[in-house]
Motif scaffolding. Sequence first.
Motif, PDB file in Angstrom:
ATOM      1  N   PRO A 157       5.184  27.878  52.625  1.00  0.00           N
ATOM      2  CA  PRO A 157       6.513  28.448  52.917  1.00  0.00           C
ATOM      3  C   PRO A 157       7.557  28.145  51.861  1.00  0.00           C
ATOM      4  O   PRO A 157       8.370  29.022  51.538  1.00  0.00           O
ATOM      5  CB  PRO A 157       6.905  27.772  54.243  1.00  0.00           C
ATOM      6  N   ALA A 158       7.567  26.944  51.332  1.00  0.00           N
ATOM      7  CA  ALA A 158       8.644  26.563  50.406  1.00  0.00           C
ATOM      8  C   ALA A 158       8.412  27.207  49.038  1.00  0.00           C
ATOM      9  O   ALA A 158       9.287  27.901  48.496  1.00  0.00           O
ATOM     10  CB  ALA A 158       8.721  25.048  50.294  1.00  0.00           C
ATOM     11  N   ALA A 159       7.221  27.005  48.480  1.00  0.00           N
ATOM     12  CA  ALA A 159       6.907  27.597  47.181  1.00  0.00           C
ATOM     13  C   ALA A 159       6.958  29.121  47.276  1.00  0.00           C
ATOM     14  O   ALA A 159       7.507  29.801  46.400  1.00  0.00           O
ATOM     15  CB  ALA A 159       5.524  27.137  46.719  1.00  0.00           C
ATOM     16  N   GLY A 160       6.388  29.666  48.343  1.00  0.00           N
ATOM     17  CA  GLY A 160       6.352  31.119  48.514  1.00  0.00           C
ATOM     18  C   GLY A 160       7.751  31.707  48.643  1.00  0.00           C
ATOM     19  O   GLY A 160       8.032  32.775  48.104  1.00  0.00           O
ATOM     20  N   GLY A 161       8.618  30.997  49.344  1.00  0.00           N
ATOM     21  CA  GLY A 161       9.973  31.495  49.532  1.00  0.00           C
ATOM     22  C   GLY A 161      10.714  31.626  48.206  1.00  0.00           C
ATOM     23  O   GLY A 161      11.451  32.586  47.986  1.00  0.00           O
ATOM     24  N   VAL A 162      10.495  30.655  47.313  1.00  0.00           N
ATOM     25  CA  VAL A 162      11.122  30.742  45.985  1.00  0.00           C
ATOM     26  C   VAL A 162      10.527  31.929  45.229  1.00  0.00           C
ATOM     27  O   VAL A 162      11.228  32.729  44.608  1.00  0.00           O
ATOM     28  CB  VAL A 162      10.918  29.429  45.193  1.00  0.00           C
ATOM     29  N   GLU A 163       9.215  32.077  45.316  1.00  0.00           N
ATOM     30  CA  GLU A 163       8.547  33.157  44.565  1.00  0.00           C
ATOM     31  C   GLU A 163       8.916  34.540  45.096  1.00  0.00           C
ATOM     32  O   GLU A 163       8.821  35.525  44.357  1.00  0.00           O
ATOM     33  CB  GLU A 163       7.033  32.940  44.596  1.00  0.00           C
ATOM     34  N   LEU A 164       9.347  34.609  46.364  1.00  0.00           N
ATOM     35  CA  LEU A 164       9.810  35.898  46.892  1.00  0.00           C
ATOM     36  C   LEU A 164      10.946  36.461  46.054  1.00  0.00           C
ATOM     37  O   LEU A 164      11.162  37.669  46.030  1.00  0.00           O
ATOM     38  CB  LEU A 164      10.333  35.720  48.328  1.00  0.00           C
ATOM     39  N   GLY A 165      11.694  35.576  45.366  1.00  0.00           N
ATOM     40  CA  GLY A 165      12.806  36.031  44.534  1.00  0.00           C
ATOM     41  C   GLY A 165      12.400  36.313  43.095  1.00  0.00           C
ATOM     42  O   GLY A 165      13.257  36.568  42.261  1.00  0.00           O
ATOM     43  N   GLU A 166      11.092  36.230  42.771  1.00  0.00           N
ATOM     44  CA  GLU A 166      10.641  36.449  41.386  1.00  0.00           C
ATOM     45  C   GLU A 166       9.818  37.750  41.267  1.00  0.00           C
ATOM     46  O   GLU A 166       9.878  38.583  42.152  1.00  0.00           O
ATOM     47  CB  GLU A 166       9.849  35.218  40.926  1.00  0.00           C
ATOM     48  N   CYS A 167       9.060  37.879  40.173  1.00  0.00           N
ATOM     49  CA  CYS A 167       8.317  39.118  39.920  1.00  0.00           C
ATOM     50  C   CYS A 167       7.040  39.124  40.769  1.00  0.00           C
ATOM     51  O   CYS A 167       6.056  38.473  40.437  1.00  0.00           O
ATOM     52  CB  CYS A 167       7.967  39.211  38.428  1.00  0.00           C
ATOM     53  N   LEU A 168       7.081  39.859  41.871  1.00  0.00           N
ATOM     54  CA  LEU A 168       5.999  39.826  42.863  1.00  0.00           C
ATOM     55  C   LEU A 168       5.067  41.013  42.669  1.00  0.00           C
ATOM     56  O   LEU A 168       5.467  42.150  42.863  1.00  0.00           O
ATOM     57  CB  LEU A 168       6.576  39.928  44.269  1.00  0.00           C
ATOM     58  N   LEU A 169       3.825  40.737  42.319  1.00  0.00           N
ATOM     59  CA  LEU A 169       2.915  41.794  41.869  1.00  0.00           C
ATOM     60  C   LEU A 169       1.806  42.109  42.871  1.00  0.00           C
ATOM     61  O   LEU A 169       0.909  42.904  42.583  1.00  0.00           O
ATOM     62  CB  LEU A 169       2.302  41.366  40.523  1.00  0.00           C
ATOM     63  N   ASP A 170       1.874  41.511  44.042  1.00  0.00           N
ATOM     64  CA  ASP A 170       0.778  41.629  45.018  1.00  0.00           C
ATOM     65  C   ASP A 170       0.410  43.064  45.360  1.00  0.00           C
ATOM     66  O   ASP A 170      -0.753  43.371  45.585  1.00  0.00           O
ATOM     67  CB  ASP A 170       1.141  40.926  46.324  1.00  0.00           C
ATOM     68  N   ALA A 171       1.412  43.932  45.416  1.00  0.00           N
ATOM     69  CA  ALA A 171       1.145  45.287  45.911  1.00  0.00           C
ATOM     70  C   ALA A 171       0.615  46.215  44.820  1.00  0.00           C
ATOM     71  O   ALA A 171       0.285  47.362  45.089  1.00  0.00           O
ATOM     72  CB  ALA A 171       2.424  45.867  46.517  1.00  0.00           C
ATOM     73  N   ASP A 172       0.534  45.718  43.597  1.00  0.00           N
ATOM     74  CA  ASP A 172       0.061  46.578  42.506  1.00  0.00           C
ATOM     75  C   ASP A 172      -1.457  46.565  42.468  1.00  0.00           C
ATOM     76  O   ASP A 172      -2.073  45.608  42.003  1.00  0.00           O
ATOM     77  CB  ASP A 172       0.640  46.084  41.175  1.00  0.00           C
ATOM     78  N   THR A 173      -2.047  47.646  42.946  1.00  0.00           N
ATOM     79  CA  THR A 173      -3.493  47.656  43.118  1.00  0.00           C
ATOM     80  C   THR A 173      -4.233  48.251  41.928  1.00  0.00           C
ATOM     81  O   THR A 173      -5.441  48.149  41.851  1.00  0.00           O
ATOM     82  CB  THR A 173      -3.875  48.433  44.394  1.00  0.00           C
ATOM     83  N   THR A 174      -3.484  48.889  41.012  1.00  0.00           N
ATOM     84  CA  THR A 174      -4.151  49.431  39.821  1.00  0.00           C
ATOM     85  C   THR A 174      -3.521  48.821  38.575  1.00  0.00           C
ATOM     86  O   THR A 174      -2.394  48.315  38.600  1.00  0.00           O
ATOM     87  CB  THR A 174      -3.995  50.961  39.722  1.00  0.00           C
ATOM     88  N   ARG A 175      -4.253  48.927  37.487  1.00  0.00           N
ATOM     89  CA  ARG A 175      -3.770  48.412  36.206  1.00  0.00           C
ATOM     90  C   ARG A 175      -2.469  49.106  35.797  1.00  0.00           C
ATOM     91  O   ARG A 175      -1.530  48.460  35.335  1.00  0.00           O
ATOM     92  CB  ARG A 175      -4.877  48.666  35.160  1.00  0.00           C
ATOM     93  N   ALA A 176      -2.410  50.416  36.030  1.00  0.00           N
ATOM     94  CA  ALA A 176      -1.214  51.166  35.642  1.00  0.00           C
ATOM     95  C   ALA A 176       0.004  50.694  36.436  1.00  0.00           C
ATOM     96  O   ALA A 176       1.087  50.491  35.866  1.00  0.00           O
ATOM     97  CB  ALA A 176      -1.449  52.657  35.870  1.00  0.00           C
ATOM     98  N   MET A 177      -0.174  50.495  37.750  1.00  0.00           N
ATOM     99  CA  MET A 177       0.947  50.027  38.573  1.00  0.00           C
ATOM    100  C   MET A 177       1.411  48.657  38.099  1.00  0.00           C
ATOM    101  O   MET A 177       2.610  48.380  37.987  1.00  0.00           O
ATOM    102  CB  MET A 177       0.508  49.913  40.047  1.00  0.00           C
ATOM    103  N   LEU A 178       0.443  47.796  37.819  1.00  0.00           N
ATOM    104  CA  LEU A 178       0.764  46.428  37.424  1.00  0.00           C
ATOM    105  C   LEU A 178       1.565  46.408  36.117  1.00  0.00           C
ATOM    106  O   LEU A 178       2.580  45.722  35.988  1.00  0.00           O
ATOM    107  CB  LEU A 178      -0.543  45.633  37.288  1.00  0.00           C
ATOM    108  N   ILE A 179       1.098  47.206  35.162  1.00  0.00           N
ATOM    109  CA  ILE A 179       1.737  47.238  33.839  1.00  0.00           C
ATOM    110  C   ILE A 179       3.177  47.739  33.952  1.00  0.00           C
ATOM    111  O   ILE A 179       4.107  47.149  33.388  1.00  0.00           O
ATOM    112  CB  ILE A 179       0.893  48.116  32.881  1.00  0.00           C
ATOM    113  N   THR A 180       3.361  48.809  34.718  1.00  0.00           N
ATOM    114  CA  THR A 180       4.710  49.350  34.910  1.00  0.00           C
ATOM    115  C   THR A 180       5.627  48.309  35.540  1.00  0.00           C
ATOM    116  O   THR A 180       6.778  48.121  35.129  1.00  0.00           O
ATOM    117  CB  THR A 180       4.646  50.594  35.832  1.00  0.00           C
ATOM    118  N   HIS A 181       5.086  47.629  36.546  1.00  0.00           N
ATOM    119  CA  HIS A 181       5.894  46.672  37.307  1.00  0.00           C
ATOM    120  C   HIS A 181       6.303  45.473  36.432  1.00  0.00           C
ATOM    121  O   HIS A 181       7.454  45.031  36.457  1.00  0.00           O
ATOM    122  CB  HIS A 181       5.115  46.219  38.539  1.00  0.00           C
TER     123      HIS A 181
END
Length: 566
Positions: free
Chosen positions: A96-120
């Motif tokens: 919860p603590a580490a994750g909560g801080v990371e919620l405010g950073e560059c969150l890439l979990d939903a990028d399922t393809t290479r193209a999405m990831l690169i754009t993001h």
Amino acid sequence: MMRIARTLAAVAVLAAAFAGAAGAQGAPAEWVFTGGTVWTADSAHPRASAVAVRGGRIVWVGEAKDAAAWTGRATTVIDLRGRMLLPGLHDSHLHPAAGGVELGECLLDADTTRAMLITHIAQCARSGTGWLRGRGWQLPIFPDANPSRTLLDSLVPGRPAYLRSADGHGAWVNSKALALAGITAATPDPPRGRIERDASGRPSGTLRESATGLVARMMPARTWQDYVHGLRRTMALANSLGITSLTDADADTLMLRAYVALDSAHALTTRILATQHTDAAAGASQVPRLIAQRARFTVGHVRATAAKIYADGVIEARTAALLQPYAGTSDRGPTPIPPERMDSLVVALDRAGFQVHVHAIGDRGVRMALDAFAAARAANGARDSRHQIAHLEMIDTLDVPRFAQLGVLADFQPLWAYRDSYIRDLTEPVLGPERSSRLYPIGSVVRAGGTIVGGSDWIVSSMDPLAAIQVAVTRRDPDAPAGPPWLPNEVVTLDRILAAYTIEGARADFQERETGSISVGKAADLVVLDRDLTAIPPADIHRARAVLTMLEGKVVFGDAAKLRAP
Ligand SMILES: [Zn+2]
């Protein structure tokens, strides 16, 4: 004699007063929930259709026809109208603590393809200065889960970048970050870590396990105030999903400080069991420090009464500890702590009354943990220790009955238990068919009499308990639910998995007298779901939403006015 008699009389009067307050003729309740399915998690009274709450406690559980006796002018009556009332849910393993801080950073979990990831990533790089921090890139996007620094250099040219992988066991860094950390072709792999290298031996940009620390230590350190901000985000998310109890699976001193700061500000909206971080190298010598922290940080809704040990890593990075080598290799995977030191640390923690929470994914890691718990029992005697092992991707057949025998809780992440690309592309090829036919043996542990609890491992994966509950009963991708279950022997019933997220979760926290079921006298930790899980097809469970969440009778999510009976 006289004094004793008078004392007994006073006790009798007091007892009668409590009986009256909890009886059908008591004063009106503050809240009455009626007209839906009440799934209680109380084996003495599993189903009901109405519940009354007063003073933050559950004062009555019964049938809708009798609810009027609890209703007065000031009572808020929630018309469940076919919805479902459950005990507030427990997430027995997350960050919860580490994750909560990371919620405010560059969150890439939903990028399922290479193209999405690169754009993001390129988009993230356009804002902020200094280190670009983020997490969540999906391992199957890259061959061998091994992205390159040159790709990241092109996306984040001017600043150092550090992006943790979705499983949290690796990081993708650019050339600037490697240079700042002084990592070159000549840098040896650190103990229990790996610097991935290209054909010429130069660091290629992916770091595994402890090697991530070579770069991470160059970044500005988190403060306990960062964690306070992060935890506010985390708890709001948890409450919106119906969760009222969280087990922090690896809490350092700054995180403990943040929890206690929030508690003293009356700003905690979940109960917290904090599993204290341990140092594999320090072994049993660190136990006095952990005891002192337990005393300092166990207050209000925060309990720092557990301790975390990593028995291994993850299969995708070949850092999980296996009994037999990875397919086509002689490598059985490393362990971050030698078995003898693990035994002595667990014996010392058990003797000091800690609950030990072990990360174990491979079958050798799991066996090491079970052996350590057996050693604790041999040294300290059998006690109600409620130790647990989390993740449990592989359990050797011989070890399955040991969970029940040793009273060790099996803490599964059911959302992982279907054949996605992690299993198909990164797990099955390195384990081979026989071992791959026994992954996530949730049903096997249950059949052998073991107790299961459920956790998300958020921010590693989604916190949504309903998606995880669906996968536990279907062993299918929640978004592709049609078709046969993956490894059908390991399916569990809805009642069993709901118990894992409620009453068993409370037992895993030593809080079963306070929460975990809808029973008279317990705290009103409750969630209203928009539909009755027992009345819908299992494939629809993940569509259910929490509409009201309560901790000790206080609304922490949702709008009670919208659910009020006219
Ligand atoms: Zn974890």
